[in-house]
Write a protein that holds these residues in place. Structure first.
Motif, PDB file in Angstrom:
ATOM      1  N   LYS A 181       0.784  -1.293   0.084  1.00  0.00           N
ATOM      2  CA  LYS A 181       0.013  -0.201  -0.032  1.00  0.00           C
ATOM      3  C   LYS A 181       0.733   1.139  -0.059  1.00  0.00           C
ATOM      4  O   LYS A 181       1.931   1.438   0.794  1.00  0.00           O
ATOM      5  CB  LYS A 181      -0.839   0.065   1.100  1.00  0.00           C
ATOM      6  CG  LYS A 181      -1.839   1.113   1.253  1.00  0.00           C
ATOM      7  CD  LYS A 181      -2.957   1.094   2.509  1.00  0.00           C
ATOM      8  CE  LYS A 181      -3.504   2.222   2.705  1.00  0.00           C
ATOM      9  NZ  LYS A 181      -4.479   2.671   1.388  1.00  0.00           N
ATOM     10  N   LYS A 182       0.734   2.126  -1.017  1.00  0.00           N
ATOM     11  CA  LYS A 182       1.499   3.204  -1.077  1.00  0.00           C
ATOM     12  C   LYS A 182       1.040   4.361   0.063  1.00  0.00           C
ATOM     13  O   LYS A 182      -0.417   4.295   0.363  1.00  0.00           O
ATOM     14  CB  LYS A 182       1.266   3.980  -2.358  1.00  0.00           C
ATOM     15  CG  LYS A 182       1.907   3.206  -3.709  1.00  0.00           C
ATOM     16  CD  LYS A 182       1.693   4.127  -4.845  1.00  0.00           C
ATOM     17  CE  LYS A 182       2.430   3.275  -5.878  1.00  0.00           C
ATOM     18  NZ  LYS A 182       2.270   3.558  -7.123  1.00  0.00           N
ATOM     19  N   GLU A 183       1.776   5.264   0.586  1.00  0.00           N
ATOM     20  CA  GLU A 183       1.466   6.092   1.273  1.00  0.00           C
ATOM     21  C   GLU A 183       0.579   5.627   2.566  1.00  0.00           C
ATOM     22  O   GLU A 183      -0.470   5.960   2.959  1.00  0.00           O
ATOM     23  CB  GLU A 183       0.596   7.377   0.997  1.00  0.00           C
ATOM     24  CG  GLU A 183       1.359   8.080  -0.073  1.00  0.00           C
ATOM     25  CD  GLU A 183       0.761   9.360  -0.762  1.00  0.00           C
ATOM     26  OE1 GLU A 183      -0.516   9.297  -0.696  1.00  0.00           O
ATOM     27  OE2 GLU A 183       1.138   9.991  -1.613  1.00  0.00           O
ATOM     28  N   ALA A 184       1.331   4.575   3.110  1.00  0.00           N
ATOM     29  CA  ALA A 184       0.757   3.726   4.122  1.00  0.00           C
ATOM     30  C   ALA A 184       1.037   4.264   5.679  1.00  0.00           C
ATOM     31  O   ALA A 184       0.031   4.408   6.494  1.00  0.00           O
ATOM     32  CB  ALA A 184       1.121   2.373   4.229  1.00  0.00           C
ATOM     33  N   ILE A 185       2.097   4.731   5.973  1.00  0.00           N
ATOM     34  CA  ILE A 185       2.738   5.009   7.287  1.00  0.00           C
ATOM     35  C   ILE A 185       3.248   6.408   7.387  1.00  0.00           C
ATOM     36  O   ILE A 185       4.080   6.551   6.430  1.00  0.00           O
ATOM     37  CB  ILE A 185       3.402   4.059   7.953  1.00  0.00           C
ATOM     38  CG1 ILE A 185       2.861   2.817   8.016  1.00  0.00           C
ATOM     39  CG2 ILE A 185       4.134   4.495   9.115  1.00  0.00           C
ATOM     40  CD1 ILE A 185       3.637   1.537   8.329  1.00  0.00           C
ATOM     41  N   GLY A 186       3.171   7.202   8.064  1.00  0.00           N
ATOM     42  CA  GLY A 186       3.616   8.712   8.276  1.00  0.00           C
ATOM     43  C   GLY A 186       4.520   8.703   9.376  1.00  0.00           C
ATOM     44  O   GLY A 186       4.542   8.164  10.395  1.00  0.00           O
ATOM     45  N   TYR A 187       5.926   9.316   9.081  1.00  0.00           N
ATOM     46  CA  TYR A 187       6.775   9.468   9.979  1.00  0.00           C
ATOM     47  C   TYR A 187       7.370  10.896   9.889  1.00  0.00           C
ATOM     48  O   TYR A 187       7.655  11.386   9.092  1.00  0.00           O
ATOM     49  CB  TYR A 187       7.976   8.501   9.522  1.00  0.00           C
ATOM     50  CG  TYR A 187       9.336   8.814  10.309  1.00  0.00           C
ATOM     51  CD1 TYR A 187       9.406   8.320  11.640  1.00  0.00           C
ATOM     52  CD2 TYR A 187      10.418   9.368   9.856  1.00  0.00           C
ATOM     53  CE1 TYR A 187      10.746   8.321  12.180  1.00  0.00           C
ATOM     54  CE2 TYR A 187      11.621   9.852  10.562  1.00  0.00           C
ATOM     55  CZ  TYR A 187      11.758   9.220  11.632  1.00  0.00           C
ATOM     56  OH  TYR A 187      12.995   9.242  12.578  1.00  0.00           O
ATOM     57  N   ARG A 188       7.151  11.765  11.105  1.00  0.00           N
ATOM     58  CA  ARG A 188       7.633  12.857  11.463  1.00  0.00           C
ATOM     59  C   ARG A 188       9.053  12.878  11.907  1.00  0.00           C
ATOM     60  O   ARG A 188       9.400  12.585  12.976  1.00  0.00           O
ATOM     61  CB  ARG A 188       6.661  13.729  12.417  1.00  0.00           C
ATOM     62  CG  ARG A 188       6.896  15.067  12.860  1.00  0.00           C
ATOM     63  CD  ARG A 188       5.940  15.743  13.467  1.00  0.00           C
ATOM     64  NE  ARG A 188       5.821  15.141  14.751  1.00  0.00           N
ATOM     65  CZ  ARG A 188       4.879  14.615  15.266  1.00  0.00           C
ATOM     66  NH1 ARG A 188       3.833  14.414  14.549  1.00  0.00           N
ATOM     67  NH2 ARG A 188       4.847  14.068  16.549  1.00  0.00           N
ATOM     68  N   ALA A 189      10.084  13.460  11.062  1.00  0.00           N
ATOM     69  CA  ALA A 189      11.265  13.631  11.361  1.00  0.00           C
ATOM     70  C   ALA A 189      11.688  14.785  12.265  1.00  0.00           C
ATOM     71  O   ALA A 189      11.384  15.739  11.937  1.00  0.00           O
ATOM     72  CB  ALA A 189      12.135  13.512   9.882  1.00  0.00           C
ATOM     73  N   MET A 190      12.426  14.485  13.117  1.00  0.00           N
ATOM     74  CA  MET A 190      13.180  15.663  14.116  1.00  0.00           C
ATOM     75  C   MET A 190      14.300  15.285  14.625  1.00  0.00           C
ATOM     76  O   MET A 190      14.845  14.165  14.329  1.00  0.00           O
ATOM     77  CB  MET A 190      11.906  15.883  15.302  1.00  0.00           C
ATOM     78  CG  MET A 190      10.591  16.325  14.819  1.00  0.00           C
ATOM     79  SD  MET A 190       9.590  16.362  16.349  1.00  0.00           S
ATOM     80  CE  MET A 190       9.336  14.747  17.006  1.00  0.00           C
ATOM     81  N   GLY A 191      15.072  16.311  14.829  1.00  0.00           N
ATOM     82  CA  GLY A 191      16.462  16.149  15.270  1.00  0.00           C
ATOM     83  C   GLY A 191      17.237  15.547  14.074  1.00  0.00           C
ATOM     84  O   GLY A 191      17.932  14.557  14.487  1.00  0.00           O
ATOM     85  N   VAL A 192      17.357  16.258  13.142  1.00  0.00           N
ATOM     86  CA  VAL A 192      17.866  15.883  11.872  1.00  0.00           C
ATOM     87  C   VAL A 192      19.489  16.240  11.933  1.00  0.00           C
ATOM     88  O   VAL A 192      19.671  17.535  12.106  1.00  0.00           O
ATOM     89  CB  VAL A 192      17.430  16.156  10.537  1.00  0.00           C
ATOM     90  CG1 VAL A 192      18.123  15.640   9.449  1.00  0.00           C
ATOM     91  CG2 VAL A 192      15.912  15.516  10.514  1.00  0.00           C
ATOM     92  N   THR A 193      20.480  15.528  11.603  1.00  0.00           N
ATOM     93  CA  THR A 193      21.926  15.911  11.588  1.00  0.00           C
ATOM     94  C   THR A 193      22.356  15.312  10.327  1.00  0.00           C
ATOM     95  O   THR A 193      22.399  14.025  10.062  1.00  0.00           O
ATOM     96  CB  THR A 193      22.753  15.488  12.816  1.00  0.00           C
ATOM     97  OG1 THR A 193      22.189  16.052  14.085  1.00  0.00           O
ATOM     98  CG2 THR A 193      23.950  16.023  12.719  1.00  0.00           C
ATOM     99  N   THR A 194      23.059  16.011   9.369  1.00  0.00           N
ATOM    100  CA  THR A 194      23.781  15.823   8.254  1.00  0.00           C
ATOM    101  C   THR A 194      25.192  15.949   8.495  1.00  0.00           C
ATOM    102  O   THR A 194      25.506  17.152   8.646  1.00  0.00           O
ATOM    103  CB  THR A 194      23.302  16.268   7.010  1.00  0.00           C
ATOM    104  OG1 THR A 194      21.764  16.066   6.943  1.00  0.00           O
ATOM    105  CG2 THR A 194      23.797  15.904   5.712  1.00  0.00           C
TER     106      THR A 194
END
Length: 400
Positions: free
Chosen positions: A268-281
């Motif tokens: 299933k496309k677009e099945a689970i949403g993930y809110r990204a925070m605390g990103v470091t590159t």
């Protein structure tokens, strides 16, 4: 006697030095420029637009609960072979002195950006009134004058509307970037990084957006919104990017503060949403047979924001699989953005700066050919470590 003379001389010197009214400017003699728009005319001259605040109308609008007393800003235009000439010629149309100390936005037309911005920032940086914290955007599909002429309903000053939208969109969406004059000048003078600016568009009827009725309706005839990232090569705009590629650029630039990713699950496309925070590159430079390669290492943690498939989020094995899937989705976006930049031969990620810091002698040898020869074929490895910290107040979704 000598003491009296010394005191008299001291008082006289202080009186001379403390006379500070020689450069005073009365408020009634100033036109406060809140935003500047830059376009090019058909004959190649600069068309400069000045968004000037009408103080009485701004105060009246706040008291009356709308724009009933008159528009809060006026837009004046002037042409010239240089920006300074255009600014001087504007004095023929205004009864006050243009005052740039409160200018917080510069809108540049797409046409001018594609021709080159080499002569633009010299005048801006030299002006002692102009702030280097002034934000920059590119008018996408419209002239800078048209963008500055649209009246906005919530923030009475249109320039403030654009600036706040830039800041909050970067904070919540992760697909726009707030860039100021100082950052652009720094990147222009750097031989290992090119600039990225956010685009603005007008949605709706441009002509009706200039009228006061635009702020007196629950559904305005015209709105200003953000759209796309403009990739530059040196001082010229070479490419617009949108969507996942747009966000991929910001992943690589370490400019993601918060964003939401939707991944597929069990067909299933677009099945689970993930809110990204605390990103470091982080960027790491490695040498292989005397040639540089880049490792882009992204670390992110976040929450499950929504689910549209039956899944038991209390199962740690499933969470581990979700983290891997999220990492693959982020990696895909970053790779897509890097391939786009390499195709256009513009290093917007600052890989060249990373090589310069790690291996200055090597950089001295290759910097002149970096954009056209080395960067398009640069080996880049993307590694993403995604962690799920929280799953919300419910482990088992309602969907069966």
């Amino acid at each position: 006697m000598k003491r009296s003379i010394a005191m008299f001389v001291s008082f006289f010197v202080c009186a001379v030095l403390l006379a500070g009214c020689w450069s005073k400017k009365e408020l009634t003699d100033l036109s406060v420029v809140i935003a500047v728009g830059l376009d090019k005319t058909k004959d190649g001259r600069y068309l400069v637009s000045f968004q000037v605040v009408n103080p009485g109308n701004v105060a009246g609008a706040l008291q009356r609960g709308g724009g009933a007393g008159g528009v809060p800003i006026s837009v004046y235009t002037s042409t010239g072979d240089t920006l300074v000439e255009a600014s001087r010629k504007a004095s023929k149309k205004l009864s006050r002195i243009l005052y740039y100390a409160h200018t917080n936005l510069v809108v540049i037309s797409e046409e001018l950006a594609r021709q080159g911005l080499n002569g633009v920032f010299d005048a801006i940086e030299r002006n002692q009134e102009f702030r280097t914290t002034t934000k920059l955007v590119i008018a996408h599909g419209h002239s800078a004058k048209e963008v500055l002429s649209v009246l906005t309903p919530i923030d009475k000053i249109p320039a403030n509307q654009i600036i706040k939208t830039l800041e909050f969109s970067e904070m919540a969406l992760g697909q726009t970037i707030s860039t100021d004059v100082w950052e652009v000048i720094r990147d222009f003078t750097s031989s290992g990084k090119n600039i990225v600016l956010t685009g603005v568009v007008i949605e709706g009827n441009t002509q009706r957006g200039k009228r006061q009725t635009n702020v007196q309706s629950s559904v305005p005839d015209a709105r200003i919104s953000l759209d796309g990232l403009a990739l530059f090569k040196k001082d010229r705009l070479v490419r617009w990017v949108n969507g996942s590629t747009e966000r991929g650029v910001l992943w690589g630039l370490d400019r993601i503060k918060q964003t939401n990713i939707t991944i597929p699950w069990k067909g299933k496309k677009e099945a689970i949403g993930y809110r990204a925070m605390g990103v470091t590159t982080r960027l790491k430079v490695e040498l292989k047979n005397g040639h540089p390669s880049i490792l882009v290492h992204i670390q992110t943690e976040g929450d499950i924001s929504e689910t549209y498939v039956p899944i038991n989020l209390a199962d740690y094995r499933l969470l581990f699989q979700l983290e891997k899937a999220i990492g693959r989705d982020i990696e895909r976006e970053v790779r897509q953005a890097i391939e786009t930049a390499q195709h256009e031969k513009t290093d917007v990620f600052g890989f060249g700066e990373a090589v310069h810091r790690a291996h200055p002698r090597l950089w001295k040898r290759i910097k002149k050919e970096w954009d056209d020869r080395y960067f398009p074929h640069l080996p880049v490895t993307v590694k993403v470590d995604a962690s799920i910290r929280r799953t919300g107040l419910r482990n088992t979704p309602y969907i069966k």
